[in-house]
Design a protein around this motif. Structure first.
Motif, mmCIF file in Angstrom:
data_model
loop_
_atom_site.group_PDB
_atom_site.id
_atom_site.type_symbol
_atom_site.label_atom_id
_atom_site.label_comp_id
_atom_site.label_asym_id
_atom_site.label_seq_id
_atom_site.Cartn_x
_atom_site.Cartn_y
_atom_site.Cartn_z
ATOM 1 N N UNK A 313 0.659 0.048 14.576
ATOM 2 C CA UNK A 313 0.621 1.432 14.092
ATOM 3 C C UNK A 313 1.682 1.779 13.088
ATOM 4 N N UNK A 314 2.229 0.786 12.385
ATOM 5 C CA UNK A 314 3.233 1.036 11.352
ATOM 6 C C UNK A 314 2.515 1.103 10.005
ATOM 7 N N UNK A 315 1.928 2.240 9.716
ATOM 8 C CA UNK A 315 0.976 2.357 8.609
ATOM 9 C C UNK A 315 1.640 2.540 7.252
ATOM 10 N N UNK A 316 2.961 2.511 7.204
ATOM 11 C CA UNK A 316 3.646 2.726 5.929
ATOM 12 C C UNK A 316 4.132 1.439 5.286
ATOM 13 N N UNK A 317 3.848 0.294 5.872
ATOM 14 C CA UNK A 317 4.433 -0.965 5.385
ATOM 15 C C UNK A 317 3.433 -2.113 5.478
ATOM 16 N N UNK A 318 3.808 -3.240 4.868
ATOM 17 C CA UNK A 318 2.973 -4.432 4.941
ATOM 18 C C UNK A 318 2.320 -4.816 3.635
ATOM 19 N N UNK A 319 2.461 -3.983 2.603
ATOM 20 C CA UNK A 319 1.938 -4.293 1.273
ATOM 21 C C UNK A 319 3.019 -4.047 0.229
ATOM 22 N N UNK A 320 2.905 -4.758 -0.903
ATOM 23 C CA UNK A 320 3.741 -4.453 -2.062
ATOM 24 C C UNK A 320 2.870 -3.630 -2.994
ATOM 25 N N UNK A 321 2.977 -2.324 -2.859
ATOM 26 C CA UNK A 321 2.100 -1.415 -3.598
ATOM 27 C C UNK A 321 2.742 -0.031 -3.646
ATOM 28 N N UNK A 322 2.428 0.775 -4.684
ATOM 29 C CA UNK A 322 2.999 2.119 -4.785
ATOM 30 C C UNK A 322 2.665 2.969 -3.567
#
Length: 570
Positions: A313-322
């Motif tokens: 449920x950590x929906x703010x992370x995990x990608x390199x994207x704006x």
């Protein structure tokens, strides 16, 4: 929380209308969704990525030329206490390896200190440079068949439930209690319905697994075979591939991680000490191992980041994207996962970042309250005739043990070790000052030829566990832990030959992680000097008293048959 002025800056900097706070220039960015690699600048304002696939100016700039950028790694299940250092030292130890988020269960310290241990971890989590998250310990104690230092009921956990660092309920180890719908278990599960509940279900399959999952449990780090992992995936679980200092499941599970499953798999270490981190790495080491085993590269990095974030449920992370949290890892080589720089919440990881953190006073000094023991304390009455004794069978790299049996030699009416068959004594000494229990038995697999090894780290109730070829040396080792307040001890010929003191709850050193690393090296060499053949004997000993992992274990109340979930009569 992002205020209006900062959000405005983010929007403008993302469009290139004003400089960003930090820009990584000319880096090759791995897209963990598509596998594409793009050369780009990455712009950051405060703790957020604001721009990719463009050219940016920054107040601070990092040259990324020749390097690759991937999302920060997320360790989805671990016990900081098993690193043997404080959370702030753990932060300093593993963040440079690219671990920008770690999800811990403080049930080791909670079994000793109760709610005070959880509070200490939450206080530390508010100071760490990495994002240290906490799942609330669900099983303190793990079972009713051992003596713990504390008990946590649902009313003890609820005051922490809304803490900003808390995700949900930690690994539900008491799977027999779940299946039996025990009232205290149901109370905890009901309180966390709709929130994350971490699983712990070794070897659980078929209809029993269905019942366990019906409780709303979503993840599991205890799969040890590909078949077990595939069944759990088929039934909706997220499978966490574990590779720790003792529990080494990656080789068995690697084949399961592919383009179809990577969105539903993640990585964890569970228990890994500073010596192994120095020699093998942390999650970066797992990534290297998986890629070396032929797993598709961007799917491995996906499991280490995006998939892990989604599962918890950590929906703010995990990608390199704006718009995403600026947790980034720069590596020189993707296949080798050779980490060269780390950005945590928009800040370049450096000595200065660690020095700027607040401090937290340790808790749990003076927690070892065991009675003094003698050689006679470890005597085991001999069995009559040709009666077999239960023997715990240990295999390197596994915390699952075998339930073996052996006819043991008898001297002066007592059963004694059989070194020719690699069978030595094991005992658990109650150390919380409650009843003075001593559970006694035998174990095979350590290769010990003389002396004794003792530990106040004994999952999960953390009594003193000692193995030995000699009763007198077992007493020397245990009594030394009484004096020092906990730790690891190697004894031989009536004296202590190596030790690491762990005075914080008998689990954690108050030394820097690199000093602990050095002491662990000396301890390991001393254990090998006794004939020990296990690569990591100390954490292997620590799992002998864990009565929720099949098949045969030992607690301060005696030998325990996990399959039958009952103590074995003397």
């Amino acid at each position: 929380m992002t205020d209006a002025a900062t959000l405005t800056r983010m929007i403008k900097a993302g469009q290139g209308q004003e400089p960003a706070d930090l820009v990584i220039r000319d880096v090759r960015m791995l897209d963990v969704v598509t596998g594409a690699i793009s050369e780009t600048d990455i712009a950051i304002v405060a703790d957020r990525i604001v721009g990719t696939h463009g050219r940016y100016q920054g107040q601070t700039e990092i040259d990324g030329r020749g390097r690759f950028c991937v999302p920060g790694f997320i360790d989805t299940h671990l016990h900081v206490e098993s690193s043997l250092v404080t959370p702030l030292e753990f932060d300093r130890c593993v963040l440079p390896h690219g671990v920008t988020t770690a999800i811990c269960d403080p049930h080791e310290i909670a079994n000793v200190l109760g709610a005070a241990g959880i509070r200490y971890f939450l206080d530390c989590a508010e100071q760490t440079a990495m994002d240290l998250r906490v799942n609330l310990s669900s099983c303190v104690p793990a079972t009713a068949f051992e003596t713990a230092g504390a008990e946590l009921l649902i009313d003890d956990l609820l005051p922490f439930a809304d803490h900003p660092k808390v995700i949900g309920l930690a690994e539900f180890m008491n799977f027999p209690g779940v299946l039996a719908a025990a009232p205290d278990v149901i109370a905890k599960l009901v309180a966390f319905q709709g929130k994350h509940i971490d699983g712990h279900a070794p070897l659980l399959r078929g209809m029993a697994l269905n019942g366990y999952l019906a409780a709303g449990i979503r993840t599991d780090h205890e799969a040890t075979t590909a078949a077990e992992a595939r069944e759990k995936l088929a039934k909706g679980m997220v499978v966490l591939i574990r590779e720790g200092s003792v529990s080494k499941d990656l080789a068995a599970l690697a084949e399961v991680l592919d383009e179809n499953s990577s969105a539903f798999m993640a990585l964890c270490t569970d228990d890994r000490n500073p010596l192994d981190i120095a020699e093998e790495g942390h999650l970066d080491g797992l990534i290297r191992m998986l890629i070396a085993r032929g797993r598709p590269l961007h799917h491995v990095y996906r499991a280490a980041s995006w998939s892990a974030a989604r599962a918890f449920g950590l929906h703010d992370r995990g990608l390199v994207a704006p718009g995403w949290r600026a947790d980034l890892v720069l590596v020189d080589d993707l296949e080798a996962c050779s980490v060269s720089d780390v950005v945590s919440a928009g800040r370049l990881v450096s000595d200065a970042l660690f020095e700027a953190r607040g401090t937290v006073s340790p808790v749990g000094y003076g927690s070892v309250k065991a009675n003094e023991v003698t050689a006679e304390s470890f005597a085991i009455s001999g069995r009559r005739g040709n009666q077999e004794s239960p023997v715990i069978g240990v295999t390197a790299g596994l915390i699952i043990t075998r339930h073996e049996r052996a006819i043991l030699p008898v001297e002066d009416g007592n059963s004694v070790p059989d070194l020719a068959r690699d069978i030595v004594k094991v005992a658990v000494v109650e150390r919380h000052g409650k009843n003075g229990n001593i559970g006694r038995g035998f174990v095979t697999g350590f290769g010990l030829k003389r002396g004794a090894i003792a530990s106040s780290v004994g999952h999960d109730s953390h009594n003193i566990t000692v193995i030995g070829a000699d009763d007198s040396d077992m007493a020397v080792a245990v009594n030394r832990l009484r004096k020092t307040g906990g730790g690891f001890v190697v004894a031989a010929d009536g004296r202590v030959v190596a030790e690491l003191t762990l005075p914080i709850a008998g689990l954690i050193s108050d030394l820097p992680f690199d000093a602990v690393r050095g002491e662990l090296h000396h301890l390991r060499e001393a254990a090998y000097g006794l004939g020990c053949t296990l690569p990591e004997p100390f954490l292997q000993i620590a799992f002998l008293p864990l009565p929720v992992i099949p098949h045969l274990k030992i607690t301060d109340r005696g030998m325990f048959d996990v399959d039958r979930f009952e103590l074995i009569p003397d």
